[in-house]
Design an enzyme around this catalytic site. Structure first.
Site, PDB file in Angstrom:
ATOM      1  N   ARG A 155       8.293-104.404  -8.263  1.00 52.55           N
ATOM      2  CA  ARG A 155       8.498-104.459  -9.710  1.00 52.55           C
ATOM      3  C   ARG A 155       7.704-103.371 -10.441  1.00 52.55           C
ATOM      4  O   ARG A 155       8.150-102.820 -11.447  1.00 52.55           O
ATOM      5  CB  ARG A 155       8.066-105.853 -10.212  1.00 52.55           C
ATOM      6  CG  ARG A 155       8.209-106.100 -11.706  1.00 52.55           C
ATOM      7  CD  ARG A 155       9.632-106.210 -12.152  1.00 52.55           C
ATOM      8  NE  ARG A 155      10.380-107.206 -11.420  1.00 52.55           N
ATOM      9  CZ  ARG A 155      10.393-108.508 -11.725  1.00 52.55           C
ATOM     10  NH1 ARG A 155       9.674-108.951 -12.727  1.00 52.55           N
ATOM     11  NH2 ARG A 155      11.119-109.346 -11.027  1.00 52.55           N
ATOM     12  N   GLN A 215      18.926-104.459 -10.460  1.00 51.82           N
ATOM     13  CA  GLN A 215      18.092-104.185  -9.293  1.00 51.82           C
ATOM     14  C   GLN A 215      18.795-104.399  -7.959  1.00 51.82           C
ATOM     15  O   GLN A 215      18.502-103.715  -6.985  1.00 51.82           O
ATOM     16  CB  GLN A 215      16.834-105.069  -9.329  1.00 51.82           C
ATOM     17  CG  GLN A 215      15.714-104.536 -10.191  1.00 51.82           C
ATOM     18  CD  GLN A 215      14.438-105.328  -9.967  1.00 51.82           C
ATOM     19  OE1 GLN A 215      14.440-106.404  -9.383  1.00 51.82           O
ATOM     20  NE2 GLN A 215      13.334-104.808 -10.455  1.00 51.82           N
ATOM     21  N   LYS A 244       0.744-109.236  -3.424  1.00 54.06           N
ATOM     22  CA  LYS A 244       1.240-108.037  -2.734  1.00 54.06           C
ATOM     23  C   LYS A 244       0.660-106.745  -3.295  1.00 54.06           C
ATOM     24  O   LYS A 244       0.815-105.684  -2.686  1.00 54.06           O
ATOM     25  CB  LYS A 244       2.761-107.986  -2.774  1.00 54.06           C
ATOM     26  CG  LYS A 244       3.376-107.875  -4.164  1.00 54.06           C
ATOM     27  CD  LYS A 244       4.898-107.973  -4.081  1.00 54.06           C
ATOM     28  CE  LYS A 244       5.554-108.029  -5.437  1.00 54.06           C
ATOM     29  NZ  LYS A 244       7.018-108.235  -5.337  1.00 54.06           N
ATOM     30  N   SER A 295      13.079-118.844 -27.592  1.00 59.53           N
ATOM     31  CA  SER A 295      12.237-118.139 -26.629  1.00 59.53           C
ATOM     32  C   SER A 295      11.166-117.344 -27.356  1.00 59.53           C
ATOM     33  O   SER A 295      11.480-116.578 -28.280  1.00 59.53           O
ATOM     34  CB  SER A 295      13.086-117.193 -25.769  1.00 59.53           C
ATOM     35  OG  SER A 295      12.284-116.448 -24.874  1.00 59.53           O
ATOM     36  N   PRO A 302       6.219-116.923 -13.906  1.00 65.84           N
ATOM     37  CA  PRO A 302       5.097-117.740 -13.416  1.00 65.84           C
ATOM     38  C   PRO A 302       4.243-117.028 -12.373  1.00 65.84           C
ATOM     39  O   PRO A 302       3.093-117.414 -12.163  1.00 65.84           O
ATOM     40  CB  PRO A 302       5.800-118.968 -12.820  1.00 65.84           C
ATOM     41  CG  PRO A 302       7.174-118.499 -12.467  1.00 65.84           C
ATOM     42  CD  PRO A 302       7.525-117.498 -13.537  1.00 65.84           C
ATOM     43  N   TYR A 361      20.726-109.052 -20.604  1.00 61.13           N
ATOM     44  CA  TYR A 361      20.315-108.638 -19.262  1.00 61.13           C
ATOM     45  C   TYR A 361      21.359-107.694 -18.673  1.00 61.13           C
ATOM     46  O   TYR A 361      22.524-108.060 -18.509  1.00 61.13           O
ATOM     47  CB  TYR A 361      20.132-109.839 -18.345  1.00 61.13           C
ATOM     48  CG  TYR A 361      19.017-110.785 -18.729  1.00 61.13           C
ATOM     49  CD1 TYR A 361      18.053-110.429 -19.681  1.00 61.13           C
ATOM     50  CD2 TYR A 361      18.908-112.041 -18.148  1.00 61.13           C
ATOM     51  CE1 TYR A 361      17.029-111.290 -20.026  1.00 61.13           C
ATOM     52  CE2 TYR A 361      17.883-112.911 -18.480  1.00 61.13           C
ATOM     53  CZ  TYR A 361      16.944-112.541 -19.427  1.00 61.13           C
ATOM     54  OH  TYR A 361      15.939-113.403 -19.772  1.00 61.13           O
TER      55      TYR A 361
END
Length: 337
Positions: free
Chosen positions: A229, A28, A217, A153, A208, A55
């Site tokens: 996003r 990004q 927003k 995870s 979070p 990632y």
């Protein structure tokens, strides 16, 4: 400055606001901006940095390694993960087989420019590899000094118990789980958190602010703002869409008086809220601008009174998702390719 918390029952402390670079570094934002965000995190007292080999198909680790170059290694906690496909995505380029783990840790260390990571995490549970094989590989990674601690995870309570039992037998301990957790997404509370407490494990929680929804927003009845996003076709849009309903967005706006009462922004309130859970060691924050880091760290050390926690619950009402079965339901059933 940012407070620190112990990770599980271990002696390792991590910054309760941890900088994560999913969806930002290597994709990004430009590398110079990513580096500026890391510098802002360091300036704010963040010592813990979380990434993963998957990632941006390893680019995020490379960017983070470059951004942290020159820092005193012993003053940092560097976290990464293994499971999702990397490289050319061949038949053994994903999962938690011994082959993939042993090759992946070496690749991560090279990209991160370090001899070891503080925490190496199973990015998901691998249904196609025997758990004994996975845990033995992690035990060997620890014995070789390539990782100091092991975490997971998005594992279910049952998987945590099975993994913890094997790790104890093999002479190391699982210390953490990294699940999604926010005011709106509380699926770990019924089963995962109680199991983790029982086993001496902490949560390092991602999203979070619910992929940005809890920043306020996104307004009900309005198109999503450009460049957010929700418009990111590389992964952000798919993860945020579940929250983009007028009902949820209206309820989020209803949190503003509570945030104002605490002298916080909505984003700071959201980060502070997850840190009220004593099983949460750290909240992961990302950033596309350095000033976002400076704002988010103001959530560290905040105490939200019980009365206001109850008001938050009343405002959000049935917009909160707390079905424990969703941890398993959202997990991959086969090894990804």
């Amino acid at each position: 400055m940012v407070n620190h918390r112990y990770l599980g029952s271990s002696g390792l402390k991590v910054s309760e606001i941890t900088y994560g670079n999913w969806l930002t570094h290597g994709s990004q934002v430009e590398n110079d901006t990513a580096t500026a965000c890391v510098r802002a995190a360091l300036d704010a007292g963040i010592t813990t940095f979380d990434t993963a080999d998957a990632y941006a198909n390893t680019a995020a680790e490379t960017v983070l390694g470059a951004a942290l170059a020159g820092e005193r290694r012993a003053s940092l906690e560097i976290l990464t993960k293994v499971y999702w496909p990397t490289g050319p995505k061949g038949p053994n380029d994903s999962g938690l087989s011994r082959k993939h783990i042993m090759e992946s840790i070496d690749g991560s260390l090279t990209r991160l420019r370090t001899d070891y990571v503080d925490l190496y995490q199973a990015h998901r549970y691998d249904t196609e590899t025997p758990l004994t094989e996975t845990m033995q590989a992690f035990a060997d990674v620890v014995r070789q000094g390539k990782a100091l601690y092991i975490g997971v995870s998005e594992w279910t309570a049952e998987q945590l118990r099975a993994g913890h039992a094997l790790s104890t037998e093999l002479g190391f301990q699982l210390v953490s789980n990294q699940p999604q957790y926010s005011m709106l997404w509380r699926v770990i509370e019924p089963e995962v958190v109680p199991a983790a407490r029982e086993l001496g494990m902490s949560q390092i929680v991602w999203s979070p602010v619910a992929q940005g929804v809890l920043t306020g927003k996104y307004a009900p009845g309005q198109p999503v703002p450009a460049g957010t996003r929700a418009t990111d076709a590389k992964g952000g849009a798919s993860t945020i869409k579940r929250f983009l309903t007028d009902d949820v967005l209206t309820r989020v706006q209803g949190l503003r008086p509570i945030a104002d009462e605490l002298g916080l922004t909505l984003a700071q309130l959201a980060v502070a809220w997850v840190l009220q859970n004593d099983n949460v060691a750290a909240a992961l924050i990302g950033a596309s601008r350095p000033e976002q880091v400076a704002e988010n760290v103001k959530a560290s050390g905040v105490t939200i009174p019980r009365e206001l926690l109850d008001r938050i619950d009343a405002v959000l009402g049935d917009a909160v998702e707390a079905d424990a079965a969703l941890t398993a339901a959202h997990a991959p059933t086969t090894r990804p390719s």
